[in-house]
Design a protein around this motif. Structure first.
Motif, PDB file in Angstrom:
ATOM      1  N   LYS A  16      40.590  26.936  31.928  1.00 55.41           N
ATOM      2  CA  LYS A  16      41.516  26.491  30.890  1.00 55.41           C
ATOM      3  C   LYS A  16      42.405  27.656  30.460  1.00 55.41           C
ATOM      4  N   SER A  17      41.813  28.849  30.385  1.00 58.72           N
ATOM      5  CA  SER A  17      42.516  30.049  29.922  1.00 58.72           C
ATOM      6  C   SER A  17      43.519  30.523  30.970  1.00 58.72           C
ATOM      7  N   LYS A  18      44.348  31.432  30.563  1.00 54.92           N
ATOM      8  CA  LYS A  18      45.308  32.028  31.491  1.00 54.92           C
ATOM      9  C   LYS A  18      44.560  32.883  32.509  1.00 54.92           C
ATOM     10  N   PHE A  19      44.964  32.766  33.738  1.00 57.04           N
ATOM     11  CA  PHE A  19      44.335  33.494  34.833  1.00 57.04           C
ATOM     12  C   PHE A  19      44.333  35.008  34.580  1.00 57.04           C
ATOM     13  N   ASN A  20      45.447  35.556  34.093  1.00 59.73           N
ATOM     14  CA  ASN A  20      45.536  37.002  33.845  1.00 59.73           C
ATOM     15  C   ASN A  20      44.445  37.474  32.888  1.00 59.73           C
ATOM     16  N   LEU A  21      44.206  36.713  31.845  1.00 55.85           N
ATOM     17  CA  LEU A  21      43.176  37.073  30.876  1.00 55.85           C
ATOM     18  C   LEU A  21      41.782  37.034  31.520  1.00 55.85           C
ATOM     19  N   LEU A  22      41.508  36.001  32.278  1.00 56.79           N
ATOM     20  CA  LEU A  22      40.213  35.883  32.960  1.00 56.79           C
ATOM     21  C   LEU A  22      40.003  37.032  33.939  1.00 56.79           C
ATOM     22  N   VAL A  23      41.017  37.346  34.708  1.00 58.63           N
ATOM     23  CA  VAL A  23      40.905  38.427  35.691  1.00 58.63           C
ATOM     24  C   VAL A  23      40.682  39.763  35.004  1.00 58.63           C
ATOM     25  N   SER A  24      41.354  40.002  33.902  1.00 59.85           N
ATOM     26  CA  SER A  24      41.179  41.279  33.207  1.00 59.85           C
ATOM     27  C   SER A  24      39.740  41.444  32.726  1.00 59.85           C
ATOM     28  N   ASN A  25      39.157  40.387  32.189  1.00 56.30           N
ATOM     29  CA  ASN A  25      37.754  40.451  31.751  1.00 56.30           C
ATOM     30  C   ASN A  25      36.804  40.629  32.937  1.00 56.30           C
ATOM     31  N   LEU A  26      37.059  39.911  33.989  1.00 50.58           N
ATOM     32  CA  LEU A  26      36.229  40.025  35.185  1.00 50.58           C
ATOM     33  C   LEU A  26      36.341  41.428  35.793  1.00 50.58           C
ATOM     34  N   CYS A  27      37.541  41.967  35.830  1.00 48.05           N
ATOM     35  CA  CYS A  27      37.744  43.298  36.399  1.00 48.05           C
ATOM     36  C   CYS A  27      37.002  44.378  35.613  1.00 48.05           C
ATOM     37  N   LYS A  28      36.899  44.229  34.316  1.00 47.25           N
ATOM     38  CA  LYS A  28      36.125  45.191  33.521  1.00 47.25           C
ATOM     39  C   LYS A  28      34.683  45.255  34.028  1.00 47.25           C
ATOM     40  N   LEU A  29      34.100  44.103  34.275  1.00 48.55           N
ATOM     41  CA  LEU A  29      32.723  44.050  34.790  1.00 48.55           C
ATOM     42  C   LEU A  29      32.626  44.619  36.204  1.00 48.55           C
ATOM     43  N   LEU A  30      33.577  44.276  37.028  1.00 43.48           N
ATOM     44  CA  LEU A  30      33.552  44.746  38.412  1.00 43.48           C
ATOM     45  C   LEU A  30      33.706  46.260  38.491  1.00 43.48           C
ATOM     46  N   ILE A  31      34.536  46.820  37.628  1.00 44.15           N
ATOM     47  CA  ILE A  31      34.723  48.270  37.599  1.00 44.15           C
ATOM     48  C   ILE A  31      33.445  48.959  37.142  1.00 44.15           C
ATOM     49  N   LYS A  32      32.807  48.415  36.114  1.00 40.36           N
ATOM     50  CA  LYS A  32      31.538  48.993  35.650  1.00 40.36           C
ATOM     51  C   LYS A  32      30.485  48.986  36.750  1.00 40.36           C
ATOM     52  N   LYS A  33      30.477  47.915  37.542  1.00 43.43           N
ATOM     53  CA  LYS A  33      29.501  47.794  38.627  1.00 43.43           C
ATOM     54  C   LYS A  33      29.952  48.505  39.904  1.00 43.43           C
ATOM     55  N   LYS A  34      31.166  49.058  39.862  1.00 47.93           N
ATOM     56  CA  LYS A  34      31.745  49.774  41.015  1.00 47.93           C
ATOM     57  C   LYS A  34      31.839  48.885  42.252  1.00 47.93           C
ATOM     58  N   LEU A  35      32.199  47.623  42.040  1.00 51.02           N
ATOM     59  CA  LEU A  35      32.354  46.691  43.137  1.00 51.02           C
ATOM     60  C   LEU A  35      33.809  46.651  43.597  1.00 51.02           C
TER      61      LEU A  35
END
Length: 155
Positions: A16-35
């Motif tokens: 439902k949310s804007k894709f950019n917002l979802l990706v930014s939140n997801l990327c924070k997690l991916l960066i922390k996990k070094k994926l």
């Protein structure tokens, strides 16, 4: 089913949310996990919009990333691109492929995990999509955004 497809994980997110917002939140997690993650966008315009958003969406920070045309060095874990991901074999060390709601995936190859975003209106095709994807992969999951950035699994 070939060996590669049986190892592929496919996650479909009805958003439902804007894709950019979802990706930014997801990327924070991916960066922390070094994926290592590639983000597949529809065209140059969508890629530039996400690129700008990731650098500026928070006043006190940014999400480090590159666009694929830039010089890419090993520490870069998030890469943005548009076009056919099948031509990115040299990036197979990246574990994840995030797919914009504006991109259609025809084959699942090269990468181990696909995170495919689709607009909530497309949920009407869920059963058909599930049947097709389960032929390709043993691990297929569906998620629906029921509130902003809150998910529930769809069985």
């Amino acid at each position: 089913m070939n060996n590669l497809s049986s190892k592929v994980e496919i996650n479909i997110y009805y958003i439902k949310s804007k894709f950019n917002l979802l990706v930014s939140n997801l990327c924070k997690l991916l960066i922390k996990k070094k994926l290592k993650t590639l983000i597949n966008l529809k065209d140059q315009k969508e890629k530039e919009e996400l690129d700008n958003f990731l650098w500026t969406f928070e006043k006190s920070s940014f999400l480090p990333h590159k666009i694929i045309e830039d010089d890419v060095f090993e520490p870069n874990n998030i890469l943005l691109f548009h076009g056919d991901y099948g031509k990115l074999d040299k990036y197979k060390r990246f574990q994840n492929l995030i797919v914009s709601p504006n991109v259609k995936i025809k084959k699942f190859m090269i990468f181990k995990k696909f995170l495919i975003f689709s607009n909530i209106e497309m949920i009407k095709n869920l059963n058909k999509e599930r049947q097709e994807l389960e032929k390709i992969s043993r691990k297929v999951s569906f998620f629906q955004e029921h509130e902003e950035l809150k998910w529930r699994v769809i069985n």
